[in-house]
Design an enzyme around this catalytic site. Structure first.
Site, PDB file in Angstrom:
ATOM      1  N   SER A   1      30.885 -13.624  26.918  1.00 22.34           N
ATOM      2  CA  SER A   1      31.248 -12.437  26.127  1.00 22.34           C
ATOM      3  C   SER A   1      31.755 -11.343  27.063  1.00 22.34           C
ATOM      4  O   SER A   1      32.665 -10.591  26.715  1.00 22.34           O
ATOM      5  CB  SER A   1      30.044 -11.929  25.335  1.00 22.34           C
ATOM      6  OG  SER A   1      29.599 -12.908  24.448  1.00 22.34           O
TER       7      SER A   1
ATOM      8  N   LYS B   1      22.469  -2.047  27.724  1.00 24.37           N
ATOM      9  CA  LYS B   1      23.940  -2.006  27.787  1.00 24.37           C
ATOM     10  C   LYS B   1      24.496  -1.459  26.471  1.00 24.37           C
ATOM     11  O   LYS B   1      23.996  -1.784  25.408  1.00 24.37           O
ATOM     12  CB  LYS B   1      24.520  -3.417  27.957  1.00 24.37           C
ATOM     13  CG  LYS B   1      24.235  -4.091  29.251  1.00 24.37           C
ATOM     14  CD  LYS B   1      24.888  -5.468  29.296  1.00 24.37           C
ATOM     15  CE  LYS B   1      24.140  -6.494  28.492  1.00 24.37           C
ATOM     16  NZ  LYS B   1      24.692  -7.845  28.549  1.00 24.37           N
TER      17      LYS B   1
ATOM     18  N   ARG C   1      25.634 -22.510  31.681  1.00 27.60           N
ATOM     19  CA  ARG C   1      27.010 -22.720  32.151  1.00 27.60           C
ATOM     20  C   ARG C   1      27.067 -23.069  33.615  1.00 27.60           C
ATOM     21  O   ARG C   1      27.963 -23.779  34.052  1.00 27.60           O
ATOM     22  CB  ARG C   1      27.827 -21.427  31.938  1.00 27.60           C
ATOM     23  CG  ARG C   1      28.180 -21.147  30.526  1.00 27.60           C
ATOM     24  CD  ARG C   1      28.580 -19.706  30.338  1.00 27.60           C
ATOM     25  NE  ARG C   1      27.430 -18.831  30.451  1.00 27.60           N
ATOM     26  CZ  ARG C   1      27.403 -17.579  30.047  1.00 27.60           C
ATOM     27  NH1 ARG C   1      28.490 -17.030  29.557  1.00 27.60           N
ATOM     28  NH2 ARG C   1      26.317 -16.853  30.171  1.00 27.60           N
TER      29      ARG C   1
ATOM     30  N   HIS D   1      29.351 -20.094  22.630  1.00 27.96           N
ATOM     31  CA  HIS D   1      28.142 -19.996  21.790  1.00 27.96           C
ATOM     32  C   HIS D   1      28.233 -20.981  20.628  1.00 27.96           C
ATOM     33  O   HIS D   1      27.254 -21.648  20.290  1.00 27.96           O
ATOM     34  CB  HIS D   1      28.013 -18.589  21.184  1.00 27.96           C
ATOM     35  CG  HIS D   1      27.808 -17.473  22.156  1.00 27.96           C
ATOM     36  ND1 HIS D   1      28.633 -16.375  22.213  1.00 27.96           N
ATOM     37  CD2 HIS D   1      26.861 -17.276  23.102  1.00 27.96           C
ATOM     38  CE1 HIS D   1      28.200 -15.542  23.134  1.00 27.96           C
ATOM     39  NE2 HIS D   1      27.130 -16.064  23.712  1.00 27.96           N
TER      40      HIS D   1
END
Ligand code: ADP
Length: 182
Positions: free
Chosen positions: A144, A57, A106, A33
């Site tokens: 993460s 979540k 990514r 990040h």
């Protein structure tokens, strides 16, 4: 709209501040990040890091902790601000007068995921444009989610997160220290 004075030779004119929203859960913020935000600063005048609180979540770290960590990383960079938000990302972007959203890519699955969000965001508010930066090879494997797994299973966090965040994690969860480390 906020204006930004620009001087070209003897001529000074005002142009709108290019503000981008970098939304995410940042649970926790990673070197991936951070790299995207730093590179984003070459494109935008200001970046607002928005910690989205919508997700169903259950996060590992409380919002206040996530916010503090990001503020610490960018404490010497006044062009980066951090806040939490709820609700639609495009609505929040409009609220803070950010005409741009910044996202990192990514991999191909990231692209597929982002493409749907982009189409939805355009449907909701076509005035907001999203910019994507490809992650560097050094951080493209960092997420993460992976970091939270490493914490749970006592792996080494070095290189994935800034050292002061790692120190805080070990202080809060001493049991997460890798075996053999002090
Ligand atoms: P994660 O997917 O790691 O849980 P977030 O939901 O906080 O992260 O994601 C916020 C933004 O940061 C997304 O655009 C995501 O693709 C991007 N991002 C996350 N990790 C990286 C990385 N290692 N390199 C580039 N971009 C990343």
């Amino acid at each position: 709209m906020q204006l930004h004075p620009v001087k070209v030779a003897e001529l000074t004119y005002l142009r709108p501040v290019k503000r981008a929203l970098f939304p995410g859960s940042f649970d926790p913020i990673t070197n991936g990040h951070i790299e995207i935000i730093r590179r984003g600063l070459t494109l935008f005048d200001e970046i607002v890091v928005g910690i989205g609180l919508n997700t169903s979540k259950q996060p590992m770290f409380p919002p206040a902790q996530r916010l503090k960590w990001i503020q610490e990383v960018f404490q010497n960079e006044p062009r980066v601000q951090v806040t939490t938000y709820t609700g639609l990302t495009v609505r929040f972007a409009r609220e803070i007068q950010a005409r741009f959203i910044l996202r990192g890519l990514r991999s191909a699955p990231d692209y597929e995921y982002e493409r749907n969000i982009d189409l939805l965001n355009k449907y909701l508010d076509e005035s907001i444009e999203t910019f994507y930066l490809l992650s560097s090879p050094e951080t493209s494997f960092v997420s993460s989610t992976l970091v939270r797994e490493v914490i749970k299973f006592h792996g080494h966090l070095e290189g994935l997160l800034p050292p002061h965040i790692i120190a805080d994690i070990y202080a809060t969860y001493p049991e997460s220290r890798p075996v053999g480390s002090k």
